[in-house]
Design an enzyme around this catalytic site. Sequence first.
Site, PDB file in Angstrom:
ATOM      1  N   THR A 238       0.588  -1.211   0.091  1.00  0.00           N
ATOM      2  CA  THR A 238      -0.005   0.009   0.054  1.00  0.00           C
ATOM      3  C   THR A 238       1.012   1.138   0.099  1.00  0.00           C
ATOM      4  O   THR A 238       0.788   1.976  -0.937  1.00  0.00           O
ATOM      5  CB  THR A 238      -0.779   0.007   1.410  1.00  0.00           C
ATOM      6  OG1 THR A 238      -1.734  -0.974   1.297  1.00  0.00           O
ATOM      7  CG2 THR A 238      -1.861   1.133   1.308  1.00  0.00           C
ATOM      8  N   LYS A 277       6.164   7.048  11.525  1.00  0.00           N
ATOM      9  CA  LYS A 277       5.531   7.423  10.174  1.00  0.00           C
ATOM     10  C   LYS A 277       5.468   8.865   9.634  1.00  0.00           C
ATOM     11  O   LYS A 277       5.214   9.110   8.475  1.00  0.00           O
ATOM     12  CB  LYS A 277       4.099   6.657  10.129  1.00  0.00           C
ATOM     13  CG  LYS A 277       3.211   7.002   8.784  1.00  0.00           C
ATOM     14  CD  LYS A 277       2.039   6.510   8.854  1.00  0.00           C
ATOM     15  CE  LYS A 277       0.848   7.417   9.576  1.00  0.00           C
ATOM     16  NZ  LYS A 277      -0.311   6.764   9.572  1.00  0.00           N
ATOM     17  N   TYR A 322      -4.472  10.938   8.929  1.00  0.00           N
ATOM     18  CA  TYR A 322      -5.222   9.630   8.491  1.00  0.00           C
ATOM     19  C   TYR A 322      -5.890   9.140   9.787  1.00  0.00           C
ATOM     20  O   TYR A 322      -5.517   8.912  10.918  1.00  0.00           O
ATOM     21  CB  TYR A 322      -4.276   8.701   8.064  1.00  0.00           C
ATOM     22  CG  TYR A 322      -4.829   7.344   7.860  1.00  0.00           C
ATOM     23  CD1 TYR A 322      -5.728   7.193   6.722  1.00  0.00           C
ATOM     24  CD2 TYR A 322      -4.867   6.404   8.865  1.00  0.00           C
ATOM     25  CE1 TYR A 322      -6.465   5.998   6.417  1.00  0.00           C
ATOM     26  CE2 TYR A 322      -5.445   5.230   8.411  1.00  0.00           C
ATOM     27  CZ  TYR A 322      -6.320   4.830   7.490  1.00  0.00           C
ATOM     28  OH  TYR A 322      -7.021   3.859   7.389  1.00  0.00           O
ATOM     29  N   HIS A 362      -8.487  -8.618   2.564  1.00  0.00           N
ATOM     30  CA  HIS A 362      -7.591  -9.264   3.827  1.00  0.00           C
ATOM     31  C   HIS A 362      -8.338  -9.911   4.723  1.00  0.00           C
ATOM     32  O   HIS A 362      -7.811 -11.308   4.991  1.00  0.00           O
ATOM     33  CB  HIS A 362      -6.846  -8.273   4.398  1.00  0.00           C
ATOM     34  CG  HIS A 362      -5.680  -7.559   3.626  1.00  0.00           C
ATOM     35  ND1 HIS A 362      -4.624  -8.332   3.553  1.00  0.00           N
ATOM     36  CD2 HIS A 362      -5.254  -6.262   3.378  1.00  0.00           C
ATOM     37  CE1 HIS A 362      -3.638  -7.565   3.022  1.00  0.00           C
ATOM     38  NE2 HIS A 362      -4.143  -6.311   2.941  1.00  0.00           N
ATOM     39  N   SER A 514      -6.167 -15.873   4.344  1.00  0.00           N
ATOM     40  CA  SER A 514      -6.976 -14.806   4.074  1.00  0.00           C
ATOM     41  C   SER A 514      -6.443 -14.432   2.847  1.00  0.00           C
ATOM     42  O   SER A 514      -5.173 -14.751   2.211  1.00  0.00           O
ATOM     43  CB  SER A 514      -7.333 -13.811   5.223  1.00  0.00           C
ATOM     44  OG  SER A 514      -6.212 -13.358   5.663  1.00  0.00           O
ATOM     45  N   ASP A 781      26.490  -2.820 -14.195  1.00  0.00           N
ATOM     46  CA  ASP A 781      25.940  -2.291 -13.156  1.00  0.00           C
ATOM     47  C   ASP A 781      26.366  -2.644 -11.646  1.00  0.00           C
ATOM     48  O   ASP A 781      25.750  -3.478 -10.888  1.00  0.00           O
ATOM     49  CB  ASP A 781      24.317  -2.761 -13.185  1.00  0.00           C
ATOM     50  CG  ASP A 781      23.330  -1.762 -12.326  1.00  0.00           C
ATOM     51  OD1 ASP A 781      23.860  -0.818 -11.935  1.00  0.00           O
ATOM     52  OD2 ASP A 781      22.413  -2.517 -12.097  1.00  0.00           O
ATOM     53  N   ARG A 787      21.103   1.713 -13.610  1.00  0.00           N
ATOM     54  CA  ARG A 787      21.615   2.616 -14.585  1.00  0.00           C
ATOM     55  C   ARG A 787      23.096   2.265 -15.022  1.00  0.00           C
ATOM     56  O   ARG A 787      23.929   1.764 -14.066  1.00  0.00           O
ATOM     57  CB  ARG A 787      21.463   4.197 -14.030  1.00  0.00           C
ATOM     58  CG  ARG A 787      20.161   4.449 -13.866  1.00  0.00           C
ATOM     59  CD  ARG A 787      20.054   5.718 -13.640  1.00  0.00           C
ATOM     60  NE  ARG A 787      18.552   6.363 -13.330  1.00  0.00           N
ATOM     61  CZ  ARG A 787      17.959   7.022 -14.439  1.00  0.00           C
ATOM     62  NH1 ARG A 787      18.655   7.227 -15.588  1.00  0.00           N
ATOM     63  NH2 ARG A 787      16.549   7.285 -14.311  1.00  0.00           N
TER      64      ARG A 787
END
EC number: 3.1.4.1
Length: 906
Positions: A238, A277, A322, A362, A514, A781, A787
């Site tokens: 998410t 967070k 949130y 979920h 689940s 690389d 790159r």
Amino acid sequence: MERDGDQAGHGPRHGSAGNGRELESPAAASLLAPMDLGEEPLEKAERARPAKDPNTYKVLSLVLSVCVLTTILGCIFGLKPSCAKEVKSCKGRCFERTFSNCRCDAACVSLGNCCLDFQETCVEPTHIWTCNKFRCGEKRLSRFVCSCADDCKTHNDCCINYSSVCQDKKSWVEETCESIDTPECPAEFESPPTLLFSLDGFRAEYLHTWGGLLPVISKLKNCGTYTKNMRPMYPTKTFPNHYSIVTGLYPESHGIIDNKMYDPKMNASFSLKSKEKFNPLWYKGQPIWVTANHQEVKSGTYFWPGSDVEIDGILPDIYKVYNGSVPFEERILAVLEWLQLPSHERPHFYTLYLEEPDSSGHSHGPVSSEVIKALQKVDRLVGMLMDGLKDLGLDKCLNLILISDHGMEQGSCKKYVYLNKYLGDVNNVKVVYGPAARLRPTDVPETYYSFNYEALAKNLSCREPNQHFRPYLKPFLPKRLHFAKSDRIEPLTFYLDPQWQLALNPSERKYCGSGFHGSDNLFSNMQALFIGYGPAFKHGAEVDSFENIEVYNLMCDLLGLIPAPNNGSHGSLNHLLKKPIYNPSHPKEEGFLSQCPIKSTSNDLGCTCDPWIVPIKDFEKQLNLTTEDVDDIYHMTVPYGRPRILLKQHHVCLLQQQQFLTGYSLDLLMPLWASYTFLRNDQFSRDDFSNCLYQDLRIPLSPVHKCSYYKSNSKLSYGFLTPPRLNRVSNHIYSEALLTSNIVPMYQSFQVIWHYLHDTLLQRYAHERNGINVVSGPVFDFDYDGRYDSLEILKQNSRVIRSQEILIPTHFFIVLTSCKQLSETPLECSALESSAYILPHRPDNIESCTHGKRESSWVEELLTLHRARVTDVELITGLSFYQDRQESVSELLRLKTHLPIFSQED
């Protein structure tokens, strides 16, 4: 603010006593007084009945009058209209203390005498945000979240669907689907706003399967621009994907590499439930609301990962911290209210986020009735938004992007890998569980970098047949995942088969039976939703799949913003728009390109090749080419234009041969690329070209060009970019692929892959596609950032073998191009189709557990795993393809950024 139960603006308000009862009316008290006068005469009259008192009739008349009066008073002050008509409904009576055969106040629940419609009339409107026919014309109450009263338009508190339900006007979904050729905006809107609306965990397949149950989203799909699959970023979680959508960056670039992560330099851990967070140090890149702020465009975010964090010291102009308990309807109404703000306060860009259907997926798995209910719920909510926009006159003005972050997979307790089964004592390691698991030592940050991850990866490889997980040191992960260049990505990661997850032990697992997500972003069940609707988007268009990192540039175009640097290919989504804003162009060639004539003299290369295979005199004649020959060679070998060199200060020789073209690096002393065309009926010879090399006199000779250099090395040898066995020009033309300008250092274990690719797969692909053009070459690389490395980094990573410095590629790339129309050959394509691969160059094949296996059982599977976009090849090599094609650059970007979805997930 009016109290619950009061009717605003209608008649006098009655006071009430402290105990909740109504105060007694003085008029009622005076009228009731005669009842006291009549009681005693009535009793005396009954005792005197035998004597037939002459006053009896007077007393009876008085009693009768009192009874009538009592009945009238009861009707007026107690039963009210129920005297005239029996009342069985709560309509217009919610939360009033009135007495009838049923009640509508809060006490009726405990007393058990509520009217039958008490729940739907009085209770449900306190948390339901829509009208129904029964609610139309209701009495307004402040405790109702929205009103269906007749005057709600005047009070601006109507439920969103009031007009369609109570006034018989069409809802948005009931209207015909029309192309919005020009924006139809209210006068106060100078340009169309943009709304980014996320339905978390909306698997792309949900709309394919259940679209008939989702009328609103299906209409948006049919009337707007839609892709069957939008590809999320890896891991398909998410926070990483929501932040990729608004920054255009890979998770390794923007820093949010998972919902849970550890940073060894900060010595801190991030999770969705921790205060960490909100630490801005976790968030890199520039989300679109910061881009907007820098360019004086306002934004409003009703939840979005990162939007409640001060990134670069900036927050959206309007934002919400949130809180998952906020009702979905409240979020939608808030955005609709923001759209009604004065122009100097009103945002131009909006985000909206709902947790469904992810939460239900979920809890119950993706194939469940609960998920279907959640899908129908979010469909109604999207309809609520569209009806609200219609009421505001914005349904043909606002540009809506309806999107999701990832899909959903069904979990199984039988499809969980536990590392303690293989490692025994696991007290010294910690595993981030799931389908994209990672491992680190418990003693961090002290041993984070010094821990022996390589030994552990080897110990966990090929432990059992048909093993469902692969341990990877992150530089060897498929380059298309772009999941390596971050200290927050542990050095040891695990790639899981579809539907499989990994944990340290059973006690640490989650989502066992689940729904879960996080797997390879090419798995079909991980694909996400994308629908664009509004005046900027094409009408009724379905487009090929694309990655969500492209959405940031798209939104910047819609908002008139200049994007910050990002990982997207700006202009690759121009085909979604009616009038594209940005016109991309090909990158400019930076390398120094030159022709290299024959200069050197021949030397002994120490090879043991049969002389008849390489007759030197005839071979030299083949390299003397006329101008006409060169034109024909270009047409045959690079029909779409030679690859352009974007490597700065790089010196490259362009070497022409009859059958292939080579871009040879004078700095690296090896070819950067070779290009050739394999037609449908071309055949490979059966000659043995081992230990055969021919010195290319056009380039300087190096010890690494000699057979003798590799003879005593048990692991390292050389390989040909163009296969010597391909001989399509003439039987009299000897294999120019034996030139020293066509070889690259190659591990013997990788030669197994390379030979099977050349001798078997390319022949099959050429037959299936009516011919293919092939471009291949080495990749360097060493810092695993996806790159091309600078010359300085290359020098630091060169090795010394037998007193000779040598640069060993980290990977090899292959780009295959054919025609979309199988009736056309690669030399005359009207439209192109491509596939690209970036294969790790390793000294063993432990990745594929090849012991006892035939190449046919694993090589093609390895190619599929390491498939890449052409853009990925360009980034990692410093090359640019297809520059001589006639298509627009934006069309070519579509081709270069395409990747097929893995549809088989057995």
